[in-house]
Design a protein around this motif. Structure first.
Motif, PDB file in Angstrom:
ATOM      1  N   GLY A 101      43.404  47.958  36.739  1.00 13.50           N
ATOM      2  CA  GLY A 101      43.199  47.114  35.563  1.00 13.50           C
ATOM      3  C   GLY A 101      43.669  47.796  34.298  1.00 13.50           C
ATOM      4  N   GLU A 130      46.648  38.423  37.195  1.00 15.27           N
ATOM      5  CA  GLU A 130      45.921  39.700  37.257  1.00 15.27           C
ATOM      6  C   GLU A 130      44.425  39.520  37.017  1.00 15.27           C
ATOM      7  OE1 GLU A 130      45.679  43.768  37.989  1.00 15.27           O
ATOM      8  OE2 GLU A 130      47.330  42.386  38.315  1.00 15.27           O
ATOM      9  N   VAL A 131      44.055  38.593  36.155  1.00 14.87           N
ATOM     10  CA  VAL A 131      42.640  38.403  35.832  1.00 14.87           C
ATOM     11  C   VAL A 131      41.849  37.912  37.056  1.00 14.87           C
ATOM     12  CG1 VAL A 131      41.018  37.143  34.363  1.00 14.87           C
ATOM     13  CG2 VAL A 131      43.114  38.097  33.381  1.00 14.87           C
ATOM     14  N   SER A 147      41.828  40.645  39.948  1.00 13.13           N
ATOM     15  CA  SER A 147      40.886  41.748  39.742  1.00 13.13           C
ATOM     16  C   SER A 147      39.440  41.276  39.861  1.00 13.13           C
ATOM     17  CB  SER A 147      41.097  42.385  38.373  1.00 13.13           C
ATOM     18  OG  SER A 147      42.354  42.992  38.303  1.00 13.13           O
ATOM     19  N   TYR A 148      39.135  40.129  39.244  1.00 10.33           N
ATOM     20  CA  TYR A 148      37.768  39.608  39.291  1.00 10.33           C
ATOM     21  C   TYR A 148      37.314  39.355  40.725  1.00 10.33           C
ATOM     22  CZ  TYR A 148      33.846  36.425  38.924  1.00 10.33           C
ATOM     23  OH  TYR A 148      32.622  35.827  39.098  1.00 10.33           O
TER      24      TYR A 148
END
Length: 133
Positions: free
Chosen positions: A17, A59-60, A63-64
């Protein structure tokens, strides 16, 4: 019951991240630089920027879902995160091989990102296998 969540995966998700923020800013700066210094065709600038911003959008949730799936020891979010990782790999390969101009810094940044994605994908598969057993 034993704890099955993966500490190395959690650490790698965190480090990825932070690295991705650096990657995004550096790649955006290089695209701006290339558009000013080289004869960058206008119809090729938009797709290169679109791929970079699509990667940032992916990406959000990637990663979450990775964090959530690992901490809750749930296969579904981790599997979805793995699928989004594959999509991010495809977009990264585009920026590595097929964008209009590829500088040595692009190669270095994308190689590091792809190595991190590969390691993360392996840890996700191992975590999913541990959760299922």
């Amino acid at each position: 019951s034993s704890q099955l969540s993966s500490v190395p995966l959690h650490i790698l998700l965190y480090v990825n991240g932070i690295y991705y923020i650096f990657y995004f800013l550096a790649t955006l700066a290089m695209i701006i630089y290339k558009s000013q210094v080289f004869s960058y065709p206008d119809d090729f600038l938009a797709p290169d920027l679109a791929v970079l911003f699509l990667m940032a959008i992916l990406e959000v949730p990637r990663s979450y879902l990775g964090f959530k799936g690992n901490l809750t020891e749930a296969e579904a979010p981790l599997g979805l995160s793995l699928g989004l990782t594959v999509a991010s790999v495809v977009l990264s390969v585009y920026l590595l091989l097929w964008q209009t101009y590829v500088l040595w810094a692009d190669v270095l940044l994308n190689a590091l990102l792809l190595a991190a994605y590969a390691l993360e994908a392996g840890l996700k598969v191992m975590a999913i296998a541990a959760f299922l057993s």
